[in-house]
Design a protein around this motif. Structure first.
Motif, PDB file in Angstrom:
ATOM      1  N   GLN A   1       0.824  -1.201   0.000  1.00 42.69           N
ATOM      2  CA  GLN A   1       0.000   0.000   0.000  1.00 42.69           C
ATOM      3  C   GLN A   1       0.870   1.267   0.000  1.00 42.69           C
TER       4      GLN A   1
ATOM      5  N   ASP B   1      -6.801   4.572   3.502  1.00 40.95           N
ATOM      6  CA  ASP B   1      -5.852   3.656   2.879  1.00 40.95           C
ATOM      7  C   ASP B   1      -5.521   2.439   3.746  1.00 40.95           C
TER       8      ASP B   1
ATOM      9  N   THR C   1      -7.226  -3.562   1.076  1.00 47.84           N
ATOM     10  CA  THR C   1      -6.977  -2.583   2.142  1.00 47.84           C
ATOM     11  C   THR C   1      -6.354  -3.256   3.367  1.00 47.84           C
TER      12      THR C   1
END
Lengths: 408, 269
Positions: free
Chosen positions: B7, B46, B95
Motif C-alpha cells: 500500500q 488507505d 486494504t
C-alpha cells in the motif's frame, strides 16, 4: 536437590533483574510515551538508593515524622485464648496517618524533591495511600492531585475530606468500574501527559519497573525492624509471618528481609470476598492466571477473553484484580503461601482484635489477623507468629456499622 | 511483500499521503463496524486500524475509552474481531487491516494461536500499545514467520538510540505519537513534530505516520506534509459515540463524511 535446597539457592536480593523481572513476572509493559519517564525514574533511584545522605534523610523522616520504629507488640491475651503460638503484632497502625503507606510516600516524595518536580499525583482505593501522599505533599509544599474511583469517593467520604484539608485535589474517576484499577489507569494517563513537571507516587509494589523495586525497598523497613525486634525480645526468629495482600506492599515490606531465613514460613492473605468458590473475591493468587495489566506481568483476575473483571471485598484496600509481580514469583517458587480469607472471617477478626486486645485494626489487616487465628492453634506455645497490623480501623467504622445495620 | 508495504509503495507511486483510520470494533454496536469499514475505504482511507477493546485502555483519552466501553458492553472480543476481519476480506482483499489494542487479550489467546488465526483471516499488522520490543518474547517470531507486520509507536520523548531499537523491531511503518499524553489530547505543535520527524527519518527507511491530536482536515494536511501519512482516531470514535442506537448505515455515513473531508485536504498536497 530437595525442595528446601532449591529454595535456599535463590538469591532473593538479586531480583528484580536489571530489566525489572522476577522470573517471568514484572517487567515494563507500557506505552512508548511512558518509557522515558520510567528510564528517568530508574536512573534517579539507582543513583540515590545507596547514597548515604539520601538514606539518612529517609531514616530521619521515618524516625521523627512517621514515629518509627513501630512497636512489635506481644498479643498475650489473644495468644492465650487461641491456645497455640505466641502472636506478635507489628504495629504499622501507629505510624503517622495510621498505616504502612506513609513509609513509601516519604521515600517517593524525597525522590520527587531530588528531581525538582513541582507536582505529585497518586491513585488511591480506600484513600489511605491518597492521604499519605497528600500528607507528604503538604509538608514539602508540592502540588498534589489524587485519582480515586468515583465509587470509592462515595464509599470513603472521610478520607476524601482529609485529603482536601491537606490541600490535595481529589479527582473522581468515572471510567471502567470506577474503582482503584481505573484510578491507576487515569494516573498513568496524567503522568504520560505531564511527565515534565510531575512525579507519580504509586502506592503499592505493582506497576512497571522500577516501581515494584523501589516501593519494596521503602517498605522493607517493616521487616528489618521486626526481625531485629524479634531477635532482641525472644532471642530467636519467628516461625511464621502473616500479612494481607492487595497489591502487596505491606506484605513484601514484612517478608522481604526474612526471605533467606528458611525456617520462617510466610503467609500472604488475599481477600476472599464472598468466598473464592463464588468468583466474587479479590484473590488473583488463589484463583487467577498470569497476564499483563498496569505495566507488569502478574497473576490477574480476568475472563476467558483477557478482559479484567470486577473484584469484590469488604475491604476497599484489597479490592484490586492484580498483585505485585514479586508475590506472583514467590508463589510460583513456593516460598510464600497465599491463602484467602473471606469477608465474614475478616469482620470477625476485626471484632475479636478490638475486644480482646483493645486494638481496632483496618479491615485489610483484619484479613491477616483472621488467618493468624486459624494458624496459631495448629502451632506450639513456644512458637512465634508475627502479623503485620498494617493499618488502624478508624476509617472502617462506618462500613462495619452499616453491616451491623447501625446509623452512626 | 505485505499488504501494508504494498500500500505504501502504491501511494508513493501516486504521490499520495496515507490516510490511516482507527475505529473500535463493536463500537457502538457489532453491526456497525463492517459497513463502517467499507464506507471508510470508499471515502478514501488507505489503511484500517481496528481497535480491539480492552477493559483497561491505559493509553487512551476519554473519547476512545468510551469507545472501548461501548464495544465491551456489546460483547466484543479479540476472537470476534478476528472473525470480523474474515468477513471484511470477503469483499476487500486490498486494504490493509491492523489490529490495535493491548497485550492481555493476545496473551490470553496465546501468541501462536493468535498469529495463526490472524494470518488465516487476513490481518496485516498488530500494534500492541503496551508491548515494547523488550517484552515481545515469542510474539515477535510468531508474527514474523507469517509476515504480519509489527507496528510500534514513537513518542516525542523517544531518544534517538531507542528509536533505532524500535525501528529495528518494526515492519510496515512507524507510528509517531505527535504529543505527550493520551489519544485525543490537546493542541499539536507542527514545528515540534517536524523537528522530531527529521531526526527519526535519519534512523529508518520505514514509512512514518503521525497520529494523536489530529482533529480536522487542516491539521491533517499540515502534519501530512511532514510525513508519509496521518492517523485519525478520536474524531471518528467521537462520531460513533454520537450515533449510538442509530442504524449502521447512518453511522457509516457520518464517519465516511469526516474521512472524505480529510482526504480532500490530503490530496491538495
Amino acid at each position: 536437590m530437595s525442595d528446601k535446597e532449591q529454595k535456599a539457592a535463590v538469591d532473593y536480593s538479586a531480583f528484580p533483574d536489571a530489566t525489572g523481572h522476577f522470573g517471568q513476572f514484572g517487567g515494563r509493559f507500557v506505552s512508548e510515551t511512558l518509557i522515558y519517564a520510567l528510564d528517568e525514574l530508574q536512573e534517579i533511584y539507582s543513583n540515590l538508593k545507596d547514597d548515604a545522605e539520601f538514606q539518612a534523610e529517609f531514616d530521619r523522616d521515618l524516625a521523627h515524622y512517621v514515629g518509627r520504629p513501630s512497636p512489635l507488640y506481644h498479643a498475650e491475651r489473644m495468644s492465650r485464648e487461641l491456645g497455640g503460638a505466641q502472636i506478635y503484632y507489628k504495629r504499622e497502625d501507629l505510624n503517622h496517618t495510621g498505616a504502612h503507606k506513609v513509609n513509601n510516600t516519604i521515600g517517593q516524595a524525597l525522590l520527587a524533591k531530588k528531581t525538582g518536580k513541582s507536582r505529585v499525583i497518586a491513585e488511591t482505593g480506600a484513600g489511605q495511600h491518597g492521604v499519605a501522599t497528600a500528607t507528604v505533599a503538604a509538608r514539602l509544599g508540592l502540588k498534589c492531585q489524587v485519582y480515586m474511583g468515583a465509587e470509592d469517593v462515595r464509599r470513603q467520604a472521610l478520607n476524601v475530606y482529609r485529603m482536601k484539608l491537606l490541600g490535595a485535589e481529589v479527582i473522581p474517576v468515572t471510567s471502567g468500574s470506577k474503582t482503584l484499577k481505573d484510578a491507576m489507569n487515569e494516573a498513568m494517563r496524567d503522568w504520560a501527559t505531564n511527565v515534565d513537571d510531575t512525579f507519580y507516587i504509586i502506592g503499592t509494589v505493582a506497576g512497571p519497573h522500577p516501581y515494584p523495586l523501589l516501593v519494596r525497598d521503602f517498605q522493607s523497613i517493616i521487616g528489618r525492624e521486626a526481625r531485629a525486634q524479634c531477635l532482641e525480645r525472644t532471642g530467636r526468629l519467628p516461625d511464621a509471618l502473616v500479612a494481607c495482600v492487595g497489591g502487596g506492599s505491606n506484605a513484601i515490606g514484612l517478608f522481604h528481609p526474612f526471605l533467606s531465613d528458611d525456617s520462617v514460613a510466610m503467609y500472604g492473605v488475599e481477600a476472599g470476598g464472598d468466598g473464592v468458590e463464588t468468583g466474587r473475591h479479590a484473590a488473583p493468587l488463589n484463583d487467577g492466571i498470569p497476564g499483563i495489566l498496569h505495566g507488569n506481568r502478574t497473576y490477574l483476575m480476568e475472563d476467558e477473553n483477557g478482559q479484567i473483571i470486577e473484584t469484590h471485598s469488604v475491604s476497599a484496600g484489597l479490592d484490586y484484580p492484580g498483585v505485585g509481580p514479586e508475590h506472583s514469583w514467590l508463589k510460583d517458587l513456593g516460598r510464600v503461601k497465599y491463602v484467602p480469607i473471606n469477608d465474614q472471617e475478616a469482620l470477625s477478626a476485626f471484632r475479636n482484635t478490638t475486644k480482646v486486645e483493645g486494638i481496632m485494626p483496618a479491615l485489610e489487616s483484619s484479613h491477616a489477623l483472621a488467618y493468624a487465628e486459624k494458624l496459631a492453634p495448629t502451632m506450639d506455645k513456644d512458637q512465634i507468629i508475627i502479623v503485620n497490623l498494617s493499618g488502624r480501623g478508624d476509617k472502617d467504622i462506618l462500613t462495619v456499622a452499616e453491616i451491623d445495620g447501625i446509623t452512626v | 511483500m505485505s499488504r501494508i508495504s504494498q500500500q505504501f509503495e502504491t501511494l508513493k507511486a501516486k504521490g499520495r499521503k496515507a490516510l490511516v483510520v482507527y475505529i473500535v470494533n463493536g463500537d457502538p454496536s457489532p453491526a456497525a463496524t463492517l459497513p463502517t469499514m467499507h464506507k471508510m475505504v470508499e471515502a478514501g482511507a488507505d489503511i484500517i486500524e481496528l481497535g480491539v477493546p480492552f477493559s483497561d485502555p491505559m493509553a487512551e483519552g476519554p473519547v476512545i475509552q468510551k469507545g472501548h466501553e461501548r464495544a465491551l458492553a456489546s460483547g466484543t472480543s479479540l476472537r470476534g474481531t478476528l472473525d470480523l476481519v474474515a468477513e471484511f476480506r470477503k469483499t476487500n482483499n486490498t486494504t490493509p487491516v491492523i489490529l490495535m489494542g493491548y497485550a492481555n487479550p493476545v496473551v490470553r489467546m496465546g501468541y501462536q494461536q493468535f498469529a495463526e488465526r490472524a494470518l488465516e483471516v487476513g490481518v496485516d499488522g498488530l500494534l500492541t500499545v503496551d508491548l515494547p520490543p523488550e517484552e515481545l518474547g515469542d510474539l515477535k517470531t510468531q508474527l514474523a514467520e507469517r509476515d504480519i507486520d509489527n507496528i510500534f509507536l514513537l513518542a516525542p520523548t523517544t531518544a534517538p538510540e531507542r528509536a533505532r531499537l524500535l525501528a529495528s523491531n518494526a515492519s510496515g511503518f512507524l507510528y509517531y505519537v505527535s504529543l505527550k499524553g493520551v489519544t485525543g489530547a490537546g493542541h499539536l505543535d507542527v514545528d515540534a513534530v517536524k523537528a522530531k520527524l527529521d531526526q527519526f527519518g535519519e534512523l529508518t527507511s520505514l514509512p512514518m505516520c503521525v497520529g494523536f491530536g489530529i482533529k480536522d482536515a487542516e491539521t491533517a494536511t499540515n502534519v501530512a506534509r511532514l510525513a508519509d501519512g496521518v492517523v485519525i482516531g478520536s474524531v471518528l470514535v467521537d462520531a460513533m459515540g454520537k450515533h449510538v442506537g442509530q442504524p449502521p448505515e447512518q453511522i457509516a455515513a457520518a464517519v465516511g463524511a469526516i474521512i472524505s473531508d480529510i482526504r480532500r485536504g490530503l490530496d491538495t498536497l
